[in-house]
Design a protein around this motif. Structure first.
Motif, PDB file in Angstrom:
ATOM      1  N   ALA A   1      41.772  94.358  23.127  1.00  8.21           N
ATOM      2  CA  ALA A   1      40.906  94.438  21.943  1.00  8.21           C
ATOM      3  C   ALA A   1      39.855  93.340  21.984  1.00  8.21           C
ATOM      4  O   ALA A   1      38.680  93.563  21.659  1.00  8.21           O
ATOM      5  CB  ALA A   1      41.745  94.318  20.680  1.00  8.21           C
ATOM      6  N   LEU A   2      40.255  92.149  22.430  1.00  2.35           N
ATOM      7  CA  LEU A   2      39.322  91.032  22.528  1.00  2.35           C
ATOM      8  C   LEU A   2      38.254  91.314  23.575  1.00  2.35           C
ATOM      9  O   LEU A   2      37.055  91.065  23.360  1.00  2.35           O
ATOM     10  CB  LEU A   2      40.112  89.765  22.874  1.00  2.35           C
ATOM     11  CG  LEU A   2      39.385  88.421  22.766  1.00  2.35           C
ATOM     12  CD1 LEU A   2      38.982  88.163  21.329  1.00  2.35           C
ATOM     13  CD2 LEU A   2      40.289  87.298  23.272  1.00  2.35           C
TER      14      LEU A   2
ATOM     15  N   ALA B   1      27.902  99.601  17.880  1.00  2.00           N
ATOM     16  CA  ALA B   1      27.910  98.839  16.614  1.00  2.00           C
ATOM     17  C   ALA B   1      29.191  99.115  15.834  1.00  2.00           C
ATOM     18  O   ALA B   1      29.874  98.188  15.362  1.00  2.00           O
ATOM     19  CB  ALA B   1      26.685  99.187  15.774  1.00  2.00           C
ATOM     20  N   GLU B   2      29.555 100.409  15.668  1.00  2.11           N
ATOM     21  CA  GLU B   2      30.776 100.742  14.941  1.00  2.11           C
ATOM     22  C   GLU B   2      32.007 100.326  15.732  1.00  2.11           C
ATOM     23  O   GLU B   2      33.038  99.944  15.160  1.00  2.11           O
ATOM     24  CB  GLU B   2      30.800 102.229  14.620  1.00  2.11           C
ATOM     25  CG  GLU B   2      29.711 102.658  13.638  1.00  2.11           C
ATOM     26  CD  GLU B   2      29.866 104.115  13.217  1.00  2.11           C
ATOM     27  OE1 GLU B   2      30.937 104.696  13.519  1.00  2.11           O
ATOM     28  OE2 GLU B   2      28.929 104.657  12.604  1.00  2.11           O
ATOM     29  N   ALA B   3      31.923 100.406  17.055  1.00  3.93           N
ATOM     30  CA  ALA B   3      33.042  99.963  17.885  1.00  3.93           C
ATOM     31  C   ALA B   3      33.300  98.470  17.691  1.00  3.93           C
ATOM     32  O   ALA B   3      34.445  98.034  17.540  1.00  3.93           O
ATOM     33  CB  ALA B   3      32.750 100.258  19.369  1.00  3.93           C
ATOM     34  N   ALA B   4      32.210  97.691  17.666  1.00  2.00           N
ATOM     35  CA  ALA B   4      32.362  96.247  17.452  1.00  2.00           C
ATOM     36  C   ALA B   4      32.992  95.963  16.101  1.00  2.00           C
ATOM     37  O   ALA B   4      33.862  95.089  15.967  1.00  2.00           O
ATOM     38  CB  ALA B   4      30.999  95.552  17.563  1.00  2.00           C
ATOM     39  N   ALA B   5      32.586  96.724  15.074  1.00  2.00           N
ATOM     40  CA  ALA B   5      33.154  96.511  13.735  1.00  2.00           C
ATOM     41  C   ALA B   5      34.655  96.801  13.742  1.00  2.00           C
ATOM     42  O   ALA B   5      35.446  96.088  13.121  1.00  2.00           O
ATOM     43  CB  ALA B   5      32.441  97.379  12.713  1.00  2.00           C
TER      44      ALA B   5
ATOM     45  N   ALA C   1      34.074  91.997  23.023  1.00  2.00           N
ATOM     46  CA  ALA C   1      32.993  91.306  23.719  1.00  2.00           C
ATOM     47  C   ALA C   1      32.062  92.312  24.393  1.00  2.00           C
ATOM     48  O   ALA C   1      30.824  92.165  24.357  1.00  2.00           O
ATOM     49  CB  ALA C   1      33.565  90.333  24.742  1.00  2.00           C
ATOM     50  N   GLN C   2      32.660  93.362  24.984  1.00  2.00           N
ATOM     51  CA  GLN C   2      31.844  94.396  25.619  1.00  2.00           C
ATOM     52  C   GLN C   2      30.922  95.084  24.603  1.00  2.00           C
ATOM     53  O   GLN C   2      29.743  95.335  24.873  1.00  2.00           O
ATOM     54  CB  GLN C   2      32.769  95.440  26.271  1.00  2.00           C
ATOM     55  CG  GLN C   2      33.448  94.952  27.555  1.00  2.00           C
ATOM     56  CD  GLN C   2      32.480  94.924  28.711  1.00  2.00           C
ATOM     57  OE1 GLN C   2      31.760  93.949  28.890  1.00  2.00           O
ATOM     58  NE2 GLN C   2      32.433  95.996  29.485  1.00  2.00           N
ATOM     59  N   SER C   3      31.490  95.402  23.450  1.00  2.00           N
ATOM     60  CA  SER C   3      30.696  96.102  22.422  1.00  2.00           C
ATOM     61  C   SER C   3      29.537  95.241  21.953  1.00  2.00           C
ATOM     62  O   SER C   3      28.414  95.724  21.776  1.00  2.00           O
ATOM     63  CB  SER C   3      31.588  96.474  21.236  1.00  2.00           C
ATOM     64  OG  SER C   3      32.635  97.318  21.639  1.00  2.00           O
ATOM     65  N   TYR C   4      29.792  93.952  21.754  1.00  2.00           N
ATOM     66  CA  TYR C   4      28.715  93.059  21.324  1.00  2.00           C
ATOM     67  C   TYR C   4      27.637  92.965  22.412  1.00  2.00           C
ATOM     68  O   TYR C   4      26.430  92.966  22.111  1.00  2.00           O
ATOM     69  CB  TYR C   4      29.261  91.668  21.003  1.00  2.00           C
ATOM     70  CG  TYR C   4      29.851  91.537  19.629  1.00  2.00           C
ATOM     71  CD1 TYR C   4      29.147  91.991  18.511  1.00  2.00           C
ATOM     72  CD2 TYR C   4      31.106  90.943  19.415  1.00  2.00           C
ATOM     73  CE1 TYR C   4      29.689  91.866  17.230  1.00  2.00           C
ATOM     74  CE2 TYR C   4      31.648  90.826  18.145  1.00  2.00           C
ATOM     75  CZ  TYR C   4      30.928  91.297  17.059  1.00  2.00           C
ATOM     76  OH  TYR C   4      31.447  91.177  15.814  1.00  2.00           O
ATOM     77  N   ARG C   5      28.077  92.872  23.667  1.00  2.00           N
ATOM     78  CA  ARG C   5      27.079  92.747  24.745  1.00  2.00           C
ATOM     79  C   ARG C   5      26.210  93.987  24.850  1.00  2.00           C
ATOM     80  O   ARG C   5      24.988  93.910  24.966  1.00  2.00           O
ATOM     81  CB  ARG C   5      27.804  92.482  26.085  1.00  2.00           C
ATOM     82  CG  ARG C   5      26.855  92.326  27.279  1.00  2.00           C
ATOM     83  CD  ARG C   5      27.613  92.041  28.556  1.00  2.00           C
ATOM     84  NE  ARG C   5      28.498  93.141  28.929  1.00  2.00           N
ATOM     85  CZ  ARG C   5      28.103  94.229  29.591  1.00  2.00           C
ATOM     86  NH1 ARG C   5      26.847  94.395  29.951  1.00  2.00           N
ATOM     87  NH2 ARG C   5      28.976  95.182  29.896  1.00  2.00           N
ATOM     88  N   LYS C   6      26.858  95.157  24.758  1.00  2.79           N
ATOM     89  CA  LYS C   6      26.085  96.397  24.881  1.00  2.79           C
ATOM     90  C   LYS C   6      25.225  96.667  23.652  1.00  2.79           C
ATOM     91  O   LYS C   6      24.295  97.481  23.706  1.00  2.79           O
ATOM     92  CB  LYS C   6      27.045  97.566  25.123  1.00  2.79           C
ATOM     93  CG  LYS C   6      27.763  97.445  26.475  1.00  2.79           C
ATOM     94  CD  LYS C   6      28.607  98.667  26.786  1.00  2.79           C
ATOM     95  CE  LYS C   6      29.276  98.526  28.158  1.00  2.79           C
ATOM     96  NZ  LYS C   6      30.002  99.731  28.561  1.00  2.79           N
TER      97      LYS C   6
END
Length: 490
Positions: free
Chosen positions: A411-412, A390-394, A416-421
């Motif tokens: 970064a892009l 969650a913090e990684a996605a932010a 996407a990986q952070s959102y998926r996980k």
């Protein structure tokens, strides 16, 4: 008088005793508004209603929240027969001061009286119809409509003026004089009424008509040195034979009227009454619908004014917040805290900045951006490696908002990986699609396309064994790995 900044009571001094604000100009403005209000009171006292309206508008131009002036303006409009304008002023007054405002009593008094509301609505409709007849050059129909209007609202100055003008154009100077005198009695200094009266006098003189002679009840003539005055007599002497003949003719006419007019009229009375009741019911329904539309339009207009005032206040708050964030960013930049400076710059809306502030913003932004992006990327990747998605996605989102192509698309991809996980499939799909479009023929593009294909059949499993390989797998097109000091950068 209260301070406009802190609300403290002001004395004779030029500064607020509470907050120290210079209120000299403010007090002058308030005093000018009150002076125009007092002038309007004097004019209204001698029925100079047009002058009172002019003074009250000037008073409200200096202080739109002068409740007494706005309420008096509504009363003057109401006295002149302009009920809609009066209601508008009272509604605005009620919005400025909801409590202990006599405008609320005025509105309640009118709204509770349904008959008065219906009469107001009918007056407006008939007056507009009279104007339409005037444009169509149907003066007779316009005069009939105006007579109905003035029977319902005898104080409508514009109605008396228009009726007088129509009589003037028809050459009926006596009736024109009566209509204009009624308008003059309501508003003694109305320039339109005075102009029409002057035009009436000029035309009467041109036609050789003396208006005062038309109502003359006496006749005067000279007899030697004496002036003899006697009443005007409309009777003529007649013989006894002509008197008998006139009586006989009157009897015959009376019998004929009874046979041909009175009896059929009685028979038709019931039918006429029934038709009139139906017409009245239809008129009542139509008037109520029109009344609802008219009042709703006024409410929408007033709500729009309130919304404009609120938007103006929100814009001012946004400017204050922007300058505060710019000061915070500059202080952090001066102290060497590039991360804090970058966070603050992200909250700055450059549209609110003036030219000098824009130069400071551009200078600080150019110095901070590169280090801020690198620091934010490092921090976001550490969160990603620590499974704090969650913090990684932010963090990755901040980078993408500033530079979508940062670090050759890594970064892009990690966003996407952070959102998926983090099980945010919709956002993950969006950014995987961007990776595929912007970086074709790369391992990142291939993996992104694989996840997009999986999304098309079922939700991706966040525990997929391939996930563990993502962090430590080298992109064959760049040679990057996720285990360097700055992740993804050689």
């Amino acid at each position: 008088m209260e301070c406009y900044r802190c609300g403290a009571t002001l004395g004779r001094e030029s500064f607020c005793p509470s907050c120290g604000t210079d209120v000299k100009v403010y007090k002058k403005i308030m005093q000018t508004s009150n002076a125009y209000y007092n002038q309007a009171l004097s004019r209204a006292g001698v029925r100079d209603l047009s002058g009172a309206v002019e003074s009250l508008k000037k008073s409200l131009r200096f202080n739109k929240k002068n409740i007494q002036a706005r309420n008096l303006l509504g009363l003057v409009y109401f006295e002149m027969g302009e009920t809609v304008s009066a209601l508008s002023e009272w509604v605005i007054s009620k919005n400025f001061k909801p409590e202990n405002n006599i405008a609320g009593e005025y509105l309640d008094e009118i709204q509770k009286n349904r008959a008065r509301l219906e009469s107001i609505n009918q007056t407006i409709k008939k007056y507009n119809q009279a104007l339409l007849y005037c444009h169509q050059d149907s003066r007779d129909m316009a005069i009939i409509q105006l007579k109905k209007v003035l029977s319902m609202n005898p104080k409508m100055v514009q109605g008396h003026q228009l009726l007088g003008l129509l009589y003037l154009e028809e050459g009926n100077y006596e009736q024109a004089a009566k209509a204009l005198e009624k308008a003059h009695a309501i508003d003694t200094n109305n320039t339109t009424t005075l102009r029409y009266m002057k035009e009436l006098d000029d035309r009467a003189k041109e036609s050789g008509t003396t208006l005062k002679d038309k109502n003359k009840k006496t006749v005067s003539y000279q007899s030697g040195n004496d002036t003899i005055i006697r009443p005007v007599s409309n009777f003529k002497e007649s013989s006894s034979g002509s008197t008998v003949l006139n009586i006989a003719i009157g009897l015959i006419v009376g019998v004929l009227i009874t046979c041909f007019l009175v009896v059929p009229g009685v028979r038709q009375s019931a039918k006429s009454n029934a038709k009139n009741e139906v017409l009245q019911a239809n008129d009542s329904l139509s008037s109520k619908n029109q009344e609802i539309k008219t009042l709703q339009a006024k409410v929408d207009e007033l709500n729009g004014k309130i919304s404009d005032e609120q938007n103006s206040a929100d814009s001012a708050d946004g400017k204050v917040a922007t300058y505060q964030q710019l000061l915070t960013a500059y202080a952090a930049y001066r102290d060497g805290n590039k991360t804090a400076a970058g966070d603050a710059l992200g909250n700055v809306n450059a549209e609110y900045l003036d030219d000098e502030s824009k130069k400071i913003y551009d200078a600080v932004n150019s110095e901070v951006n590169s280090e801020y992006l690198a620091s934010t990327y490092q921090d976001a990747y550490q969160k990603y490696s620590s499974l704090n998605y969650a913090e990684a996605a932010a963090g990755f989102q901040k980078i993408i908002d500033m530079d979508e192509n940062y670090h050759d698309g890594y970064a892009l991809y990690y966003l996407a990986q952070s959102y998926r996980k983090n099980n945010d499939i919709d956002n993950a799909r969006t950014y995987y699609q961007k990776v595929v479009e912007l970086y074709p023929n790369t391992e990142r593009s291939s993996r992104a396309q694989k996840y997009l294909d999986e999304f098309g059949t079922a939700e991706a499993d966040t525990a997929n064994p391939d996930d563990a390989a993502d962090e430590n797998t080298r992109d064959t097109t760049t040679g990057d790995t996720g285990n360097t000091d700055i992740p993804g950068i050689e």
